[in-house]
Write an enzyme that holds these catalytic residues in place. Structure first.
Site, PDB file in Angstrom:
ATOM      1  N   ASP A  92      -4.721   3.908   4.867  1.00  0.00           N
ATOM      2  CA  ASP A  92      -4.749   2.659   3.972  1.00  0.00           C
ATOM      3  C   ASP A  92      -5.761   2.725   2.984  1.00  0.00           C
ATOM      4  OD1 ASP A  92      -6.607   2.538   6.021  1.00  0.00           O
ATOM      5  OD2 ASP A  92      -6.549   0.533   6.003  1.00  0.00           O
ATOM      6  N   GLU A 157      -7.853   1.153   8.634  1.00  0.00           N
ATOM      7  CA  GLU A 157      -9.441   1.262   8.745  1.00  0.00           C
ATOM      8  C   GLU A 157     -10.105   0.305   7.627  1.00  0.00           C
ATOM      9  OE1 GLU A 157     -13.335   2.931   8.107  1.00  0.00           O
ATOM     10  OE2 GLU A 157     -12.008   2.278   6.609  1.00  0.00           O
TER      11      GLU A 157
HETATM   12 ZN   LIG Z   1     -12.481   5.611   4.470  1.00  0.00          ZN
END
Ligand SMILES: [Zn+2]
Length: 462
Positions: A92, A157
């Site tokens: 992501d 993340e």
């Molecule tokens: Zn990163």
């Protein structure tokens, strides 16, 4: 020293054009985890990766569901006698705002002056792609890997990794390994190869001081009733002395002392404290007496007030004794400090220093454990050797003043050593407009990863 197998070198040289096309295809998927309208793109990125893993030669590739964005898992576990490594990256990316500061479309990558420009080029899709291509080169030339790998590629993340702890717990049975290898960090200033040795942890609290049920007239009561704002100021004053030392009893008990060799290594980095100061237009630098700036940021804990409020905040004057006052107080922690223990110590200390006439309470808002890589671990030593073999100089050992929560999750939940080796350039504009990856870091880094897996597989670093 480890070296790149000539067959791998030849394969990688011959596949460079196709590799860049694949890298660009991957970057074109706008996998922004924070924005609900991109949930479909996140899934598309996960499926793209899973298909690649299978095509390359991995087994059990799976888009594994979580309460939010999926985690891509795969493994290859047929290198008998060789170590098993979990490889972590995230697919992501951050949102692209402010979009008008990009010189081109964020999801239409291109190469300019030796850099790939585009959202995710560095953080972290570029590095994830490097791991795919390194494994592909090994499978293509030999039909196998020299080590056992378990792939864990995350899609949240940039949005606090909310699902990862639960997923690690639920998948514990298939996560047996010798170490976790995280590629989500980068090189040191000057684009010098680096291994990240330490990450600071966090203890975040709120201190609330309460006096009377309502504000009081400061003429009628001032001087006769304790003022919660004054009391809070005194409590905060008691948290840290003028030499930058935290005064909470026991705060430093578990801090690993900095030995002479470590201090010399940090000094040898030649960190420019004056330009560090000048970049934020700060006044004279201030911190714990007896430590350099890098030592303070990477190896020493600290305590900061992040917010402070209470009483009258409007324009002009209002003569009151406020009923209550508040502060957000956070501590950056280093190995081996335990945030839960320190929270108890802080609570006891605040109760002790709180002036009579008011009550103070401390609320826990969040914790994160510090991370420290054991640099004598075989994976860490092999990583250093592989960097030197491919980039032509040994890595420097650096720290990060902030945290990488996933590193702490792997370390604490799986009880495994975590090795942080990434290849991004320090001026990569991660999270900002015009994110970039130096193409030479990407290309050479793929070779580094190949050398690393070979060095671990042949037992040199057992
Ligand atoms: Zn990163």
């Amino acid at each position: 020293m480890a070296a790149l197998d000539p067959a791998l070198a030849e394969h990688l040289d011959a596949t460079q054009v196709a590799r860049l096309e694949s890298y660009f295809d991957f970057l074109r998927i706008p996998s922004i985890s924070a924005l609900p309208e991109h949930a479909g793109d996140i899934r598309r990125a996960a499926e793209w990766i899973a298909a690649e893993l299978t095509r390359i030669g991995f087994q059990h590739a799976e888009v594994s569901e979580t309460p939010w964005h999926p985690i891509v898992y795969a493994d290859w576990l047929h290198a008998d006698g060789a170590p098993t490594v979990i490889v972590y990256c995230h697919y992501d990316v951050q949102p692209v705002d402010p979009i008008d500061l990009w010189t081109t479309a964020p999801f239409d990558p291109f190469v300019q002056e030796g850099r790939v420009i585009g959202r995710g080029a560095a953080d972290d899709k570029g590095q994830l792609h490097m791991h795919l291509r390194a494994a592909e080169a090994l499978f293509a030339t030999r039909g196998r890997l020299p080590v056992n790998l378990r792939i864990v590629f995350e899609g949240e993340e940039e949005s606090t990794s909310a699902s990862l702890p639960g997923w690690l717990e639920a998948n514990r049975g298939r996560l047996g390994a010798d170490a976790v290898f995280i590629s989500d960090t980068g090189f040191f200033e000057g684009n010098v190869p680096a291994l990240t040795e330490t990450l600071r942890g966090m203890l975040y609290t709120q201190i609330d001081v309460v006096g009377t049920p309502t504000d009081l007239h400061s003429g009628s009561f001032g001087g006769a009733v304790e003022n919660p704002a004054n009391a809070l100021a005194r409590i905060i004053g008691d948290l840290k002395d003028r030499d930058g030392r935290v005064l909470v009893p026991g705060f430093y008990d578990d801090v690993r002392p900095l030995d002479g060799a470590a201090r010399e290594r940090l000094a040898a980095l030649g960190f420019d404290e004056e330009s560090f100061r000048a970049t934020v237009a700060a006044g004279p630098l201030h911190g714990e007496v007896g430590f350099s700036v890098l030592e303070r940021i990477w190896t020493r804990p600290t305590l900061d007030v992040n917010g402070l409020w209470g009483g009258f905040q409007g324009e002009g004057s209002k003569t009151i004794i406020p009923a209550h006052a508040h502060a957000k107080v956070s501590m950056r922690l280093v190995a081996d400090q335990d945030p839960d223990d320190l929270f108890e110590q802080l609570k006891a200390y605040v109760a002790q220093v709180c002036p009579p006439g008011v009550t103070a309470s401390v609320k826990l808002l969040g914790t994160g454990r510090p991370v420290r890589t054991p640099m004598d671990h075989p994976v860490a030593r092999a990583a250093a050797s592989a960097l030197e073999a491919t980039f032509g100089r040994p890595p420097v050992y650096i720290g990060a003043g902030g945290s990488i929560p996933v590193a702490a999750m792997f370390q604490d939940q799986l009880g495994l050593p975590v090795v942080l080796m990434g290849f991004t350039n320090p001026d990569d504009n991660a999270h900002a407009p015009n994110e970039s990856m130096v193409l030479a870091n990407y290309e050479t880094g793929i070779r580094t990863i190949c050398v690393l897996w070979d060095a671990l597989g042949d037992g040199t670093f057992a």
